[in-house]
Write a protein that holds these residues in place. Structure first.
Motif, PDB file in Angstrom:
ATOM      1  N   ALA A 104     -19.003  38.067  17.133  1.00  0.00           N
ATOM      2  CA  ALA A 104     -19.276  37.982  15.696  1.00  0.00           C
ATOM      3  C   ALA A 104     -20.577  37.248  15.425  1.00  0.00           C
ATOM      4  CB  ALA A 104     -18.121  37.280  14.991  1.00  0.00           C
ATOM      5  N   LEU A 105     -20.850  36.195  16.200  1.00  0.00           N
ATOM      6  CA  LEU A 105     -22.095  35.450  16.041  1.00  0.00           C
ATOM      7  C   LEU A 105     -23.293  36.289  16.478  1.00  0.00           C
ATOM      8  CD1 LEU A 105     -20.775  32.046  17.407  1.00  0.00           C
ATOM      9  CD2 LEU A 105     -21.672  32.405  15.095  1.00  0.00           C
ATOM     10  N   LYS A 106     -23.142  37.014  17.563  1.00  0.00           N
ATOM     11  CA  LYS A 106     -24.237  37.857  18.060  1.00  0.00           C
ATOM     12  C   LYS A 106     -24.563  38.993  17.096  1.00  0.00           C
ATOM     13  CE  LYS A 106     -23.840  37.435  23.109  1.00  0.00           C
ATOM     14  NZ  LYS A 106     -23.500  38.190  24.344  1.00  0.00           N
ATOM     15  N   GLN A 107     -23.535  39.586  16.521  1.00  0.00           N
ATOM     16  CA  GLN A 107     -23.716  40.753  15.667  1.00  0.00           C
ATOM     17  C   GLN A 107     -24.052  40.388  14.223  1.00  0.00           C
ATOM     18  OE1 GLN A 107     -20.522  43.664  16.028  1.00  0.00           O
ATOM     19  NE2 GLN A 107     -20.098  42.994  18.117  1.00  0.00           N
ATOM     20  N   GLY A 108     -24.062  39.114  13.899  1.00  0.00           N
ATOM     21  CA  GLY A 108     -24.359  38.704  12.533  1.00  0.00           C
ATOM     22  C   GLY A 108     -23.208  38.922  11.574  1.00  0.00           C
ATOM     23  N   MET A 109     -21.982  39.029  12.114  1.00  0.00           N
ATOM     24  CA  MET A 109     -20.822  39.166  11.240  1.00  0.00           C
ATOM     25  C   MET A 109     -20.583  37.877  10.463  1.00  0.00           C
ATOM     26  SD  MET A 109     -18.377  41.156  13.990  1.00  0.00           S
ATOM     27  CE  MET A 109     -16.891  41.098  12.996  1.00  0.00           C
ATOM     28  N   ILE A 110     -20.946  36.743  11.058  1.00  0.00           N
ATOM     29  CA  ILE A 110     -20.933  35.456  10.380  1.00  0.00           C
ATOM     30  C   ILE A 110     -22.258  34.764  10.684  1.00  0.00           C
ATOM     31  CG2 ILE A 110     -18.421  35.227  10.427  1.00  0.00           C
ATOM     32  CD1 ILE A 110     -18.703  33.301  12.759  1.00  0.00           C
ATOM     33  N   ALA A 111     -22.606  33.792   9.854  1.00  0.00           N
ATOM     34  CA  ALA A 111     -23.929  33.169   9.987  1.00  0.00           C
ATOM     35  C   ALA A 111     -23.977  32.067  11.033  1.00  0.00           C
ATOM     36  CB  ALA A 111     -24.374  32.611   8.640  1.00  0.00           C
ATOM     37  N   GLY A 112     -22.845  31.416  11.273  1.00  0.00           N
ATOM     38  CA  GLY A 112     -22.870  30.311  12.226  1.00  0.00           C
ATOM     39  C   GLY A 112     -21.487  29.758  12.467  1.00  0.00           C
ATOM     40  N   ALA A 113     -21.406  28.805  13.400  1.00  0.00           N
ATOM     41  CA  ALA A 113     -20.123  28.186  13.733  1.00  0.00           C
ATOM     42  C   ALA A 113     -20.328  26.746  14.155  1.00  0.00           C
ATOM     43  CB  ALA A 113     -19.423  28.969  14.851  1.00  0.00           C
ATOM     44  N   GLY A 114     -19.456  25.883  13.670  1.00  0.00           N
ATOM     45  CA  GLY A 114     -19.402  24.489  14.110  1.00  0.00           C
ATOM     46  C   GLY A 114     -18.123  24.311  14.894  1.00  0.00           C
ATOM     47  N   LEU A 115     -18.238  24.102  16.195  1.00  0.00           N
ATOM     48  CA  LEU A 115     -17.078  24.132  17.086  1.00  0.00           C
ATOM     49  C   LEU A 115     -16.851  22.789  17.764  1.00  0.00           C
ATOM     50  CD1 LEU A 115     -17.934  27.574  18.724  1.00  0.00           C
ATOM     51  CD2 LEU A 115     -16.465  27.149  16.734  1.00  0.00           C
ATOM     52  N   ASP A 116     -15.646  22.260  17.589  1.00  0.00           N
ATOM     53  CA  ASP A 116     -15.281  20.989  18.216  1.00  0.00           C
ATOM     54  C   ASP A 116     -14.264  21.186  19.339  1.00  0.00           C
ATOM     55  OD1 ASP A 116     -15.454  18.016  18.179  1.00  0.00           O
ATOM     56  OD2 ASP A 116     -13.331  18.150  17.639  1.00  0.00           O
ATOM     57  N   VAL A 117     -13.654  22.364  19.379  1.00  0.00           N
ATOM     58  CA  VAL A 117     -12.610  22.649  20.375  1.00  0.00           C
ATOM     59  C   VAL A 117     -12.854  24.027  20.984  1.00  0.00           C
ATOM     60  CG1 VAL A 117     -10.834  21.162  19.367  1.00  0.00           C
ATOM     61  CG2 VAL A 117     -11.126  23.491  18.516  1.00  0.00           C
ATOM     62  N   PHE A 118     -12.394  24.195  22.239  1.00  0.00           N
ATOM     63  CA  PHE A 118     -12.693  25.412  22.982  1.00  0.00           C
ATOM     64  C   PHE A 118     -11.508  25.792  23.858  1.00  0.00           C
ATOM     65  CE2 PHE A 118     -16.400  22.924  22.038  1.00  0.00           C
ATOM     66  CZ  PHE A 118     -17.268  23.843  21.469  1.00  0.00           C
ATOM     67  N   GLN A 119     -11.478  27.045  24.281  1.00  0.00           N
ATOM     68  CA  GLN A 119     -10.390  27.504  25.130  1.00  0.00           C
ATOM     69  C   GLN A 119     -10.389  26.777  26.468  1.00  0.00           C
ATOM     70  OE1 GLN A 119     -10.641  31.789  25.363  1.00  0.00           O
ATOM     71  NE2 GLN A 119      -9.852  32.075  23.293  1.00  0.00           N
ATOM     72  N   GLN A 120     -11.558  26.455  26.969  1.00  0.00           N
ATOM     73  CA  GLN A 120     -11.670  25.664  28.196  1.00  0.00           C
ATOM     74  C   GLN A 120     -12.512  24.433  27.904  1.00  0.00           C
ATOM     75  OE1 GLN A 120     -13.163  27.778  31.635  1.00  0.00           O
ATOM     76  NE2 GLN A 120     -13.371  25.924  32.857  1.00  0.00           N
ATOM     77  N   GLU A 121     -11.958  23.274  28.196  1.00  0.00           N
ATOM     78  CA  GLU A 121     -12.669  22.006  27.964  1.00  0.00           C
ATOM     79  C   GLU A 121     -12.661  21.176  29.244  1.00  0.00           C
ATOM     80  OE1 GLU A 121     -10.954  20.051  24.568  1.00  0.00           O
ATOM     81  OE2 GLU A 121     -11.406  21.720  23.213  1.00  0.00           O
ATOM     82  N   PRO A 122     -13.831  20.603  29.601  1.00  0.00           N
ATOM     83  CA  PRO A 122     -15.134  20.732  28.961  1.00  0.00           C
ATOM     84  C   PRO A 122     -15.614  22.183  28.937  1.00  0.00           C
ATOM     85  CG  PRO A 122     -15.135  18.941  30.559  1.00  0.00           C
ATOM     86  CD  PRO A 122     -13.873  19.712  30.776  1.00  0.00           C
TER      87      PRO A 122
END
Length: 314
Positions: free
Chosen positions: A239-257
């Motif tokens: 979605a970010l690559k295709q411009g479906m949304i303008a941006g994302a602020g991410l604090d959590v992920f499927q794999q951490e770190p």
């Protein structure tokens, strides 16, 4: 007997003794305790991410478990129910810092602070054309619980229109509109900023995927402050690559770190923080003061401040 697998300083240990009359023993490895001591432990303090089901097997007398986080998705709920163990979490102590984090990320996108930082490192002047403001924008809070309500309260001071998504869509003070989860896509389509705050359950795993990102405005920004597994990460990257949304602020992920090879690191329209939205300098102290209040209520047979629903798993 109270045991903590979380390291605590002497000040916190003293506070527990002074306010409860009970000594708390810090022991990261329960196997180090004498076998005859383990059955005496009836109260335990632990972290969600490090709690292991085998701990329950070692503690036959456990009656009260305090998890030093809002998330409890790592717990063995069936075993806890079978043992009739009361579980409490640190829900209620994250509102201030997580609200400030959310507002900070939204301001960073609105004022394009990321570009300014990149330009500063290259000693470049400019980038004025992309600046915006939060005033008049619509914020959708998916999972409008305690933290969501506080974010909404603070965001409204910036002139934002506050909307939310909850399971039952009950009115929330200060919110302009609350959608039931069945109308999530409708809410997504109206929002300029979307903040995901749901707990991780069987119902919320993968809640945000390709269809949901497609429902958002191409100018909208998505923030995930819940759990990494609530988002289909490949769908988000697409979605970010295709411009479906303008941006994302991410604090959590499927794999951490987050692995160094993950594509999110290199995206200029992404702000990454290391699962730190709920952390503050005084977190251990705040959480343990919350623990003390709940322990006293538990001992007195009162209603806990932040009980975990073991059936609902949050």
């Amino acid at each position: 007997m109270i045991i903590s697998t979380v390291p605590l300083n002497e000040e916190v240990i003293r506070h527990v003794l002074e306010r409860t009359g009970e000594q708390i023993t810090v022991c990261p490895d329960l196997a180090a305790l004498p076998a005859e001591v383990l059955p005496q432990v009836d109260v335990m303090v632990a972290r969600n991410e490090t709690f292991k089901p085998e701990l329950l097997e070692m503690l036959s007398g456990l009656r009260f478990l305090y998890i030093m986080s809002a998330g409890v998705d790592n717990l063995p709920f069936n075993e806890l129910i079978a043992r009739r163990i009361t579980v409490c979490n640190a829900s209620g102590i994250h509102g201030q810092q997580m609200s400030e984090h959310a507002l900070g990320v939204m301001i960073a996108f609105s004022r394009n602070i990321g570009l300014s930082i990149r330009n500063q490192s290259s000693r470049l002047w400019g980038g004025h054309s992309s600046l915006d403001e939060l005033n008049g924008k619509t914020l959708l809070i998916v999972g409008a619980g305690r933290i969501g309500k506080e974010i909404g309260r603070l965001a409204s001071a910036f002139g934002m229109r506050i909307t939310g998504v909850t399971r039952r869509a009950q009115p929330i003070e200060g919110f302009d509109l609350v959608y039931p989860i069945s109308r999530l896509h409708e809410g997504l389509g109206q929002a300029d900023y979307v903040i995901l705050l749901t707990p991780l359950t069987s119902e919320t795993a993968g809640l945000m995927g390709t269809v949901e990102f497609a429902a958002m405005k191409p100018t909208a920004v998505f923030l995930n402050l819940s759990r990494g597994e609530t988002v289909d990460e490949p769908a988000l990257i697409s979605a970010l690559k295709q411009g479906m949304i303008a941006g994302a602020g991410l604090d959590v992920f499927q794999q951490e770190p987050l692995p160094a090879e993950n594509e999110l690191w290199a995206m200029e329209n992404v702000i990454i923080t290391p699962h730190s939205a709920g952390i503050t300098r005084n977190y251990i102290h705040m959480s343990m003061m919350h623990f003390i209040k709940n322990l006293l209520l538990f001992r007195a047979g009162g209603e806990l401040l932040s009980p975990v629903d073991l059936i609902e798993a949050y």
